[in-house]
Design a protein around this motif. Structure first.
Motif, PDB file in Angstrom:
ATOM      1  N   GLN A  40      -6.892 -18.786  -2.186  1.00 46.79           N
ATOM      2  CA  GLN A  40      -5.667 -18.670  -2.961  1.00 46.79           C
ATOM      3  C   GLN A  40      -4.502 -18.204  -2.084  1.00 46.79           C
ATOM      4  O   GLN A  40      -3.357 -18.628  -2.294  1.00 46.79           O
ATOM      5  CB  GLN A  40      -5.868 -17.722  -4.150  1.00 46.79           C
ATOM      6  CG  GLN A  40      -6.791 -18.272  -5.210  1.00 46.79           C
ATOM      7  CD  GLN A  40      -6.267 -19.561  -5.828  1.00 46.79           C
ATOM      8  OE1 GLN A  40      -5.127 -19.630  -6.268  1.00 46.79           O
ATOM      9  NE2 GLN A  40      -7.096 -20.583  -5.819  1.00 46.79           N
ATOM     10  N   SER A  41      -4.772 -17.357  -1.097  1.00 41.11           N
ATOM     11  CA  SER A  41      -3.728 -16.920  -0.165  1.00 41.11           C
ATOM     12  C   SER A  41      -3.192 -18.098   0.639  1.00 41.11           C
ATOM     13  O   SER A  41      -1.983 -18.207   0.868  1.00 41.11           O
ATOM     14  CB  SER A  41      -4.279 -15.858   0.795  1.00 41.11           C
ATOM     15  OG  SER A  41      -4.641 -14.695   0.100  1.00 41.11           O
ATOM     16  N   GLY A  46       0.649 -16.715   1.238  1.00 37.67           N
ATOM     17  CA  GLY A  46       0.906 -15.279   1.134  1.00 37.67           C
ATOM     18  C   GLY A  46      -0.061 -14.696   0.125  1.00 37.67           C
ATOM     19  O   GLY A  46      -1.085 -15.297  -0.191  1.00 37.67           O
ATOM     20  N   PHE A  47       0.278 -13.519  -0.404  1.00 36.57           N
ATOM     21  CA  PHE A  47      -0.567 -12.940  -1.434  1.00 36.57           C
ATOM     22  C   PHE A  47      -0.611 -13.872  -2.642  1.00 36.57           C
ATOM     23  O   PHE A  47       0.427 -14.386  -3.054  1.00 36.57           O
ATOM     24  CB  PHE A  47      -0.027 -11.581  -1.903  1.00 36.57           C
ATOM     25  CG  PHE A  47      -0.409 -10.428  -1.026  1.00 36.57           C
ATOM     26  CD1 PHE A  47      -1.716  -9.972  -1.007  1.00 36.57           C
ATOM     27  CD2 PHE A  47       0.534  -9.791  -0.249  1.00 36.57           C
ATOM     28  CE1 PHE A  47      -2.076  -8.898  -0.202  1.00 36.57           C
ATOM     29  CE2 PHE A  47       0.185  -8.723   0.555  1.00 36.57           C
ATOM     30  CZ  PHE A  47      -1.120  -8.269   0.579  1.00 36.57           C
ATOM     31  N   PRO A  48      -1.789 -14.062  -3.226  1.00 33.94           N
ATOM     32  CA  PRO A  48      -1.874 -14.922  -4.410  1.00 33.94           C
ATOM     33  C   PRO A  48      -1.510 -14.172  -5.694  1.00 33.94           C
ATOM     34  O   PRO A  48      -1.765 -14.638  -6.793  1.00 33.94           O
ATOM     35  CB  PRO A  48      -3.342 -15.353  -4.419  1.00 33.94           C
ATOM     36  CG  PRO A  48      -4.061 -14.235  -3.749  1.00 33.94           C
ATOM     37  CD  PRO A  48      -3.099 -13.698  -2.718  1.00 33.94           C
ATOM     38  N   PHE A  49      -0.899 -13.010  -5.554  1.00 33.25           N
ATOM     39  CA  PHE A  49      -0.472 -12.190  -6.684  1.00 33.25           C
ATOM     40  C   PHE A  49       0.648 -11.285  -6.197  1.00 33.25           C
ATOM     41  O   PHE A  49       0.879 -11.165  -4.988  1.00 33.25           O
ATOM     42  CB  PHE A  49      -1.627 -11.336  -7.223  1.00 33.25           C
ATOM     43  CG  PHE A  49      -2.271 -10.487  -6.166  1.00 33.25           C
ATOM     44  CD1 PHE A  49      -1.746  -9.243  -5.835  1.00 33.25           C
ATOM     45  CD2 PHE A  49      -3.388 -10.934  -5.476  1.00 33.25           C
ATOM     46  CE1 PHE A  49      -2.333  -8.463  -4.834  1.00 33.25           C
ATOM     47  CE2 PHE A  49      -3.979 -10.154  -4.484  1.00 33.25           C
ATOM     48  CZ  PHE A  49      -3.442  -8.922  -4.163  1.00 33.25           C
ATOM     49  N   ARG A  50       1.331 -10.682  -7.121  1.00 31.98           N
ATOM     50  CA  ARG A  50       2.379  -9.734  -6.754  1.00 31.98           C
ATOM     51  C   ARG A  50       1.765  -8.340  -6.726  1.00 31.98           C
ATOM     52  O   ARG A  50       1.361  -7.821  -7.765  1.00 31.98           O
ATOM     53  CB  ARG A  50       3.502  -9.788  -7.773  1.00 31.98           C
ATOM     54  CG  ARG A  50       4.654  -8.914  -7.422  1.00 31.98           C
ATOM     55  CD  ARG A  50       5.826  -9.165  -8.359  1.00 31.98           C
ATOM     56  NE  ARG A  50       6.730  -8.040  -8.232  1.00 31.98           N
ATOM     57  CZ  ARG A  50       7.092  -7.281  -9.234  1.00 31.98           C
ATOM     58  NH1 ARG A  50       6.663  -7.531 -10.446  1.00 31.98           N
ATOM     59  NH2 ARG A  50       7.902  -6.275  -9.038  1.00 31.98           N
ATOM     60  N   PRO A  51       1.655  -7.715  -5.544  1.00 37.38           N
ATOM     61  CA  PRO A  51       1.057  -6.386  -5.462  1.00 37.38           C
ATOM     62  C   PRO A  51       1.868  -5.360  -6.260  1.00 37.38           C
ATOM     63  O   PRO A  51       3.083  -5.300  -6.140  1.00 37.38           O
ATOM     64  CB  PRO A  51       1.095  -6.045  -3.974  1.00 37.38           C
ATOM     65  CG  PRO A  51       1.212  -7.365  -3.287  1.00 37.38           C
ATOM     66  CD  PRO A  51       2.007  -8.228  -4.225  1.00 37.38           C
ATOM     67  N   VAL A  52       1.173  -4.617  -7.106  1.00 38.63           N
ATOM     68  CA  VAL A  52       1.802  -3.565  -7.895  1.00 38.63           C
ATOM     69  C   VAL A  52       0.882  -2.354  -7.929  1.00 38.63           C
ATOM     70  O   VAL A  52      -0.327  -2.469  -7.742  1.00 38.63           O
ATOM     71  CB  VAL A  52       2.107  -4.006  -9.347  1.00 38.63           C
ATOM     72  CG1 VAL A  52       3.140  -5.102  -9.380  1.00 38.63           C
ATOM     73  CG2 VAL A  52       0.846  -4.453 -10.056  1.00 38.63           C
ATOM     74  N   ASN A  53       1.441  -1.199  -8.192  1.00 35.78           N
ATOM     75  CA  ASN A  53       0.654   0.009  -8.347  1.00 35.78           C
ATOM     76  C   ASN A  53       0.735   0.411  -9.814  1.00 35.78           C
ATOM     77  O   ASN A  53       1.722   0.969 -10.254  1.00 35.78           O
ATOM     78  CB  ASN A  53       1.199   1.123  -7.444  1.00 35.78           C
ATOM     79  CG  ASN A  53       0.371   2.383  -7.542  1.00 35.78           C
ATOM     80  OD1 ASN A  53      -0.581   2.464  -8.310  1.00 35.78           O
ATOM     81  ND2 ASN A  53       0.735   3.372  -6.769  1.00 35.78           N
ATOM     82  N   ASP A  54      -0.314   0.087 -10.562  1.00 35.38           N
ATOM     83  CA  ASP A  54      -0.312   0.412 -11.989  1.00 35.38           C
ATOM     84  C   ASP A  54      -1.423   1.406 -12.321  1.00 35.38           C
ATOM     85  O   ASP A  54      -1.978   1.369 -13.410  1.00 35.38           O
ATOM     86  CB  ASP A  54      -0.432  -0.846 -12.837  1.00 35.38           C
ATOM     87  CG  ASP A  54      -1.756  -1.563 -12.653  1.00 35.38           C
ATOM     88  OD1 ASP A  54      -2.049  -2.455 -13.440  1.00 35.38           O
ATOM     89  OD2 ASP A  54      -2.508  -1.232 -11.721  1.00 35.38           O
ATOM     90  N   GLN A  55      -1.758   2.284 -11.393  1.00 38.60           N
ATOM     91  CA  GLN A  55      -2.793   3.272 -11.659  1.00 38.60           C
ATOM     92  C   GLN A  55      -2.355   4.152 -12.813  1.00 38.60           C
ATOM     93  O   GLN A  55      -1.202   4.534 -12.929  1.00 38.60           O
ATOM     94  CB  GLN A  55      -3.075   4.116 -10.424  1.00 38.60           C
ATOM     95  CG  GLN A  55      -3.777   3.334  -9.346  1.00 38.60           C
ATOM     96  CD  GLN A  55      -4.083   4.180  -8.124  1.00 38.60           C
ATOM     97  OE1 GLN A  55      -3.500   5.226  -7.931  1.00 38.60           O
ATOM     98  NE2 GLN A  55      -4.992   3.705  -7.311  1.00 38.60           N
TER      99      GLN A  55
END
Length: 95
Positions: A40-41, A46-55
Motif C-alpha cells: 500500500q505504501s 508514501g504512507f498509506p494512511f494519515r499518521p495521527v495520535n489518537d491515544q
C-alpha cells in the motif's frame, strides 16, 4: 513475484506482542500485515494512511477487515523461512 528478501526490524517486545494479537484477532499475521503495508505504501508513494495520535480516544477497531488477506496456513512456513535466513546469515558470517 516471489518472496526472496527478508526484512528484520527491531521493535519493543510488548508492542510486537500487542500487534500480533491484533492481527491474529482479525485473521492474519504481523508478517502479512507488514507485506500489505509495504504494498500500500508503494501504491500511495508514501504512507498509506494519515499518521495521527489518537491515544485515549478509543481508536477504531478493524473487526475482520483484513480477513481476505489471511493465510494462517503460511505462518509456520514464514517462521521457518525466517529461521533459515538467520541460519544462513550466521553460517556465512562464521566461515
Amino acid at each position: 513475484m516471489g518472496k526472496d528478501a527478508v526484512l528484520h526490524v527491531r521493535i519493543d517486545s510488548a508492542e510486537k506482542a500487542a500487534a500480533e494479537e491484533i492481527y491474529d484477532n482479525i485473521g492474519t499475521s504481523l508478517s502479512e500485515a507488514t507485506r500489505i503495508f509495504i504494498k500500500q505504501s508503494i501504491k500511495a508513494n508514501g504512507f498509506p494512511f494519515r499518521p495521527v495520535n489518537d491515544q485515549g480516544k478509543g481508536g477504531m477497531r478493524a473487526q475482520g477487515a483484513l480477513r481476505m488477506y489471511a493465510h494462517r496456513e503460511m505462518r509456520e512456513s514464514e517462521r521457518e523461512a525466517w529461521i533459515r535466513s538467520l541460519s544462513d546469515k550466521y553460517e556465512t558470517f562464521n566461515r
